[in-house]
Design a protein around this motif. Structure first.
Motif, PDB file in Angstrom:
ATOM      1  N   GLU A 271     -67.987 -10.754  28.107  1.00 59.76           N
ATOM      2  CA  GLU A 271     -69.028 -11.454  27.345  1.00 59.76           C
ATOM      3  C   GLU A 271     -69.225 -10.836  25.957  1.00 59.76           C
TER       4      GLU A 271
ATOM      5  N   SER B 249     -67.078  -9.077  24.185  1.00 57.56           N
ATOM      6  CA  SER B 249     -65.940  -9.347  23.286  1.00 57.56           C
ATOM      7  C   SER B 249     -65.924 -10.819  22.851  1.00 57.56           C
ATOM      8  N   LEU B 250     -66.243 -11.712  23.788  1.00 57.27           N
ATOM      9  CA  LEU B 250     -66.271 -13.147  23.433  1.00 57.27           C
ATOM     10  C   LEU B 250     -67.397 -13.459  22.451  1.00 57.27           C
TER      11      LEU B 250
ATOM     12  N   LYS C 112     -68.841 -11.398  20.323  1.00 57.56           N
ATOM     13  CA  LYS C 112     -68.507 -10.840  19.003  1.00 57.56           C
ATOM     14  C   LYS C 112     -67.587 -11.794  18.243  1.00 57.56           C
ATOM     15  N   LYS C 113     -66.612 -12.291  18.989  1.00 57.89           N
ATOM     16  CA  LYS C 113     -65.623 -13.191  18.391  1.00 57.89           C
ATOM     17  C   LYS C 113     -66.317 -14.449  17.860  1.00 57.89           C
ATOM     18  N   ARG C 114     -67.259 -14.975  18.648  1.00 48.74           N
ATOM     19  CA  ARG C 114     -67.942 -16.204  18.265  1.00 48.74           C
ATOM     20  C   ARG C 114     -68.814 -15.992  17.031  1.00 48.74           C
TER      21      ARG C 114
ATOM     22  N   GLN D 205     -68.607 -13.680  14.774  1.00 48.31           N
ATOM     23  CA  GLN D 205     -67.850 -13.327  13.572  1.00 48.31           C
ATOM     24  C   GLN D 205     -67.287 -14.585  12.932  1.00 48.31           C
TER      25      GLN D 205
END
Lengths: 193, 133
Positions: free
Chosen positions: B124, B126-127, B129-131, B133
């Motif tokens: 969650e 990592s996902l 953060k990706k979203r 960013q």
């Protein structure tokens, strides 16, 4: 050409037709810009402030209840925006102090008035207005050019009607002294003899 | 007399101020204002979207319930004792020898559960953060 009244355009704008607001911008841009430049005395900055005035007007359009004319409401925003800009700048005043004596009117003659009238071109009159203190230049332009009533002007600058009347009288005198003081020396000497 | 002079000055001022006229803003003034107005009138594009969707929450709830059920119905005896009537001295004495006597019995289901939660959190974060960013 069809000129819909302000309230119709306001209703259209509030109803979601954002482009209708352009009619109001076109209608008042010269007047707002003139007031701004009279007070700020710098063209580029005045234009930026004038644009901000219209943006603010658009954002606050919902709060315009129609108790006063749209122009009065808009000029009030303009006046406050100019005051804000001037307080942010905090520069030294750009006008010269002109003393007003009570006998100003008694020394004026129709001849001097005629000389002033003949001497001054538009650009020179504008320069003389620019020598007035910022708020004074705003006020006298509003009164004569935009033909706002004393009540409306009082509402715009937040003074009473009587105070506005007195203030206007003093500004007129100041403008007269400025214009007179800028007359060529030989003309002045001719009347001082 | 004074009133007349005031009126004369009024007429004179009106004449000159009107002569000075209005100032012309730049030709693209209206366009620039309307550009700013349109930008201001745009509704925010960012729509609220939960980080964990409804299906995600259902899966989590199901997993937790399954783990709980597995722990309750399949685990062997796991005794707990609470010393209610012991004196403070006895408790202190007990505490002194506690590390020596204690035997940790962690059910395997709990271990799996904790591992699953750790894995899910890592995923969650990592996902997420990706979203953002």
């Amino acid at each position: 050409m069809n000129h819909p009244p302000d309230h119709i355009i306001i209703e259209k704008t509030l109803g979601g037709d954002v482009n209708a607001f352009a009619i109001l911008v076109d209608r008042y841009k010269q007047l707002v810009f003139t007031l701004t430049i009279r007070m700020i005395k710098q063209r580029e900055e005045a234009e930026e402030i004038a644009q901000d005035v219209f943006l603010k007007a658009f954002q606050k359009l919902q709060s315009f209840k129609g108790d006063s004319k749209f122009s009065t409401w808009l000029y009030r925003i303009t006046y406050n925006a100019c005051l804000d800009a001037l307080s942010r700048k905090r520069n030294s005043p750009t006008h010269h102090a002109y003393e007003i004596h009570d006998n100003v009117l008694s020394i004026t003659t129709p001849e001097i008035e005629a000389q002033i009238d003949a001497q001054y071109e538009r650009a020179e009159v504008v320069q003389c207005i620019a020598l007035l203190p910022q708020a004074d230049a705003f006020l006298i332009t509003l009164y004569y050019l935009h033909e706002q009533s004393l009540e409306e002007i009082a509402q715009i600058i937040g003074l009473t009607k009587n105070n506005t009347k007195v203030k206007l009288f003093r500004i007129r005198k100041k403008l007269f002294i400025i214009m007179q003081s800028r007359l060529p020396q030989e003309i002045k000497m001719r009347y001082e003899k | 007399m004074k009133n007349e002079q005031e009126q004369a000055l009024d007429r004179w001022s009106a004449k000159h101020i009107k002569e000075a006229g209005v100032e012309q803003p730049s030709s693209d003034f209206t366009a620039q204002v309307m550009q700013a107005v349109e930008k201001a009138s745009e509704k925010p594009v960012l729509v609220y979207k939960p980080l964990i969707s409804r299906i995600g929450w259902l899966c989590i709830a199901f997993t937790v319930c399954a783990l709980l059920a597995y722990t309750l119905f399949t685990s062997t005896s796991l005794e707990t004792s609470i010393g209610v009537s012991r004196s403070v001295e006895q408790q202190l004495e007990q505490l002194t020898f506690l590390p020596l006597d204690l035997e940790w019995q962690v059910p395997s289901s709990l271990t799996y559960g904790m591992l699953a939660v750790a894995l899910w959190m890592g995923l969650e974060i990592s996902l997420g953060k990706k979203r953002f960013q």
